[in-house]
Design a protein around this motif. Structure first.
Motif, mmCIF file in Angstrom:
data_model
loop_
_atom_site.group_PDB
_atom_site.id
_atom_site.type_symbol
_atom_site.label_atom_id
_atom_site.label_comp_id
_atom_site.label_asym_id
_atom_site.label_seq_id
_atom_site.Cartn_x
_atom_site.Cartn_y
_atom_site.Cartn_z
ATOM 1 N N GLY A 266 44.029 34.771 38.701
ATOM 2 C CA GLY A 266 44.434 35.523 39.879
ATOM 3 C C GLY A 266 43.263 35.957 40.742
ATOM 4 O O GLY A 266 42.109 36.017 40.299
ATOM 5 N N ALA A 269 39.642 38.165 40.245
ATOM 6 C CA ALA A 269 39.296 38.279 38.827
ATOM 7 C C ALA A 269 37.815 37.945 38.655
ATOM 8 O O ALA A 269 37.231 37.193 39.436
ATOM 9 C CB ALA A 269 40.152 37.346 37.984
ATOM 10 N N VAL A 283 45.363 34.740 33.932
ATOM 11 C CA VAL A 283 44.585 35.963 34.101
ATOM 12 C C VAL A 283 45.082 36.644 35.377
ATOM 13 O O VAL A 283 45.023 36.067 36.462
ATOM 14 C CB VAL A 283 43.079 35.667 34.192
ATOM 15 N N SER A 284 45.560 37.858 35.260
ATOM 16 C CA SER A 284 46.116 38.570 36.413
ATOM 17 C C SER A 284 45.033 38.911 37.430
ATOM 18 O O SER A 284 43.851 39.022 37.102
ATOM 19 C CB SER A 284 46.804 39.855 35.951
ATOM 20 N N THR A 287 41.448 41.249 37.296
ATOM 21 C CA THR A 287 41.090 41.446 35.888
ATOM 22 C C THR A 287 39.629 41.065 35.636
ATOM 23 O O THR A 287 39.154 40.055 36.146
ATOM 24 C CB THR A 287 42.008 40.607 34.991
ATOM 25 N N VAL A 298 49.419 35.651 29.003
ATOM 26 C CA VAL A 298 49.058 36.376 30.220
ATOM 27 C C VAL A 298 48.163 37.553 29.842
ATOM 28 O O VAL A 298 48.503 38.338 28.950
ATOM 29 C CB VAL A 298 50.318 36.878 30.953
ATOM 30 N N TYR A 299 47.041 37.699 30.543
ATOM 31 C CA TYR A 299 46.064 38.740 30.244
ATOM 32 C C TYR A 299 45.801 39.572 31.499
ATOM 33 O O TYR A 299 45.560 39.027 32.578
ATOM 34 C CB TYR A 299 44.763 38.132 29.721
ATOM 35 N N THR A 300 45.831 40.885 31.344
ATOM 36 C CA THR A 300 45.653 41.806 32.464
ATOM 37 C C THR A 300 44.730 42.940 32.041
ATOM 38 O O THR A 300 44.898 43.501 30.956
ATOM 39 C CB THR A 300 47.005 42.397 32.918
ATOM 40 N N SER A 302 43.585 45.534 34.641
ATOM 41 C CA SER A 302 43.365 46.210 35.911
ATOM 42 C C SER A 302 44.393 47.321 36.065
ATOM 43 O O SER A 302 45.472 47.270 35.471
ATOM 44 C CB SER A 302 43.477 45.227 37.080
ATOM 45 N N PRO A 304 47.099 49.580 38.228
ATOM 46 C CA PRO A 304 47.928 49.482 39.430
ATOM 47 C C PRO A 304 47.557 50.560 40.432
ATOM 48 O O PRO A 304 47.053 51.625 40.067
ATOM 49 C CB PRO A 304 49.353 49.688 38.888
#
Length: 344
Positions: A266, A269, A283-284, A287, A298-300, A302, A304
């Motif tokens: 994303g 990142a 990868v969000s 991140t 899915v890896y995050t 960060s 909001p």
């Protein structure tokens, strides 16, 4: 323009309604008018379907009952179908063979190649058939470019690099600049390490505007077949990216990191150096990847967005988190006697 039955004959799908309807372009539900083909790729836009003036729509099977007699093409993936229809309406430009008088070309190139004004092509360059070299591009010594690749204006490909077939490289991209390699002296000075590797780019790769891909220090920097890189991405030296991985804008990948196949990274990142990311990882956006990823998923990492005052309060609590953990552990370690547990 295409009739609906012509589109289905070319691209598949199931046609419902008047097959002779002719469409001239694809458009959003809001902007579509007479002669336009719209699409519904997400159910949250269903409320706009009834009011759309599109002549026909591309829909999924579960949306078909809501079309209310409007001609439609039914397909399992409307967004993918839209992309393929859009390609029919907007085919890729073909080379207009010839070398512009203002280009500086040292190497021999096939007659089918288009070279724009101000482009410079150094010695020992090998270019395949039907390549387009836009205005102001620079192709360094010993570069290899495969058939059908298109370079937009002002692309730079430094010496020795390899670009595969059917690639698209957008304006301002720099392929093969020196990687950031220095050794530090005791006095604090920096000694440059010559970057003698290459950048090797596979087939069907797209590289966005002002993206930079550094050459390897010793080994090559490698971009696999089918990769899609957005604008303003930094790929450092010795990075290896597996096939069909897509990376959104403003991502930074530090040196000697390996990213697997079919990953999606994303926007904004950051991936630090010397890591390994396995295949099929998402990868969000935003991140920071600070350790290797060994399992698909899915890896995050960060936070909001939230109102500033709320963030300040939460961060104030976060600053005291270590002390709070210590107090909890202290309470857990306290020994309670039998009499205290049964006061009666």
């Amino acid at each position: 323009m295409f009739r609906l039955d012509e589109l289905v004959a070319r691209l598949g799908g199931e046609l419902s309604g008047d097959a002779a309807i002719t469409v001239r372009r694809v458009a959003t539900l809001d902007q579509a008018g007479d002669g336009d083909l719209a699409f519904v790729a997400n159910r949250k836009y269903l409320s706009r379907l009834q009011g759309s003036a599109a002549s026909a729509v591309i829909v999924a099977p579960d949306v078909r009952p809501l079309v209310e007699g409007r001609p439609c093409i039914v397909t399992g993936d409307p967004y993918l179908y839209f992309a393929r229809v859009a390609q029919l309406f907007h085919p890729a430009p073909v080379a207009r063979p010839g070398i512009h008088p203002l280009a500086a070309v040292v190497s021999r190139v096939p007659a089918s190649v288009e070279i724009g004004p101000g482009a410079s092509i150094d010695e020992d360059v090998v270019i395949g058939e039907d390549v387009i070299v836009g205005a102001g591009c620079h192709i360094g010594r010993g570069v290899r470019i495969g058939r059908g690749t298109r370079l937009a204006p002002r692309v730079t490909i430094q010496h020795g690099c390899i670009v595969g077939e059917d690639c698209i490289i957008h304006s301002g991209a720099v392929i093969g600049a020196d990687g950031f390699g220095f050794a530090r002296e005791k006095g604090g000075g920096w000694v440059k390490i010559p970057q003698v590797g290459r950048v090797v780019i596979g087939n069907d790769v797209e590289i966005g505007a002002n993206t930079t891909i550094d050459r390897g220090a010793l080994d090559d920097t490698v971009i696999g077949d089918g990769c899609k890189l957005d604008n303003l991405i930094q790929i450092a030296h010795n990075v290896r990216i597996g096939e069909r991985t897509a990376i959104a804008g403003c991502v930074g990948v530090a040196g000697s990191t390996t990213i697997g196949a079919r990953c999606m990274i994303g926007g904004q990142a950051g991936i630090i150096g010397h890591l390994s990311i396995c295949d099929d990882v998402v990868v969000s956006a935003g991140t920071l990847v600070s350790k290797s990823i060994t399992r698909p998923g899915v890896y995050t990492a960060s936070l909001p967005v939230q109102p500033h005052a709320e963030w300040i309060r939460n961060f104030a609590h976060l600053r005291h988190l270590d002390a709070l953990v210590g107090r909890v552990r202290s309470l857990e370690n306290q020994q309670v006697g039998p009499d205290d547990r049964n006061p009666g």
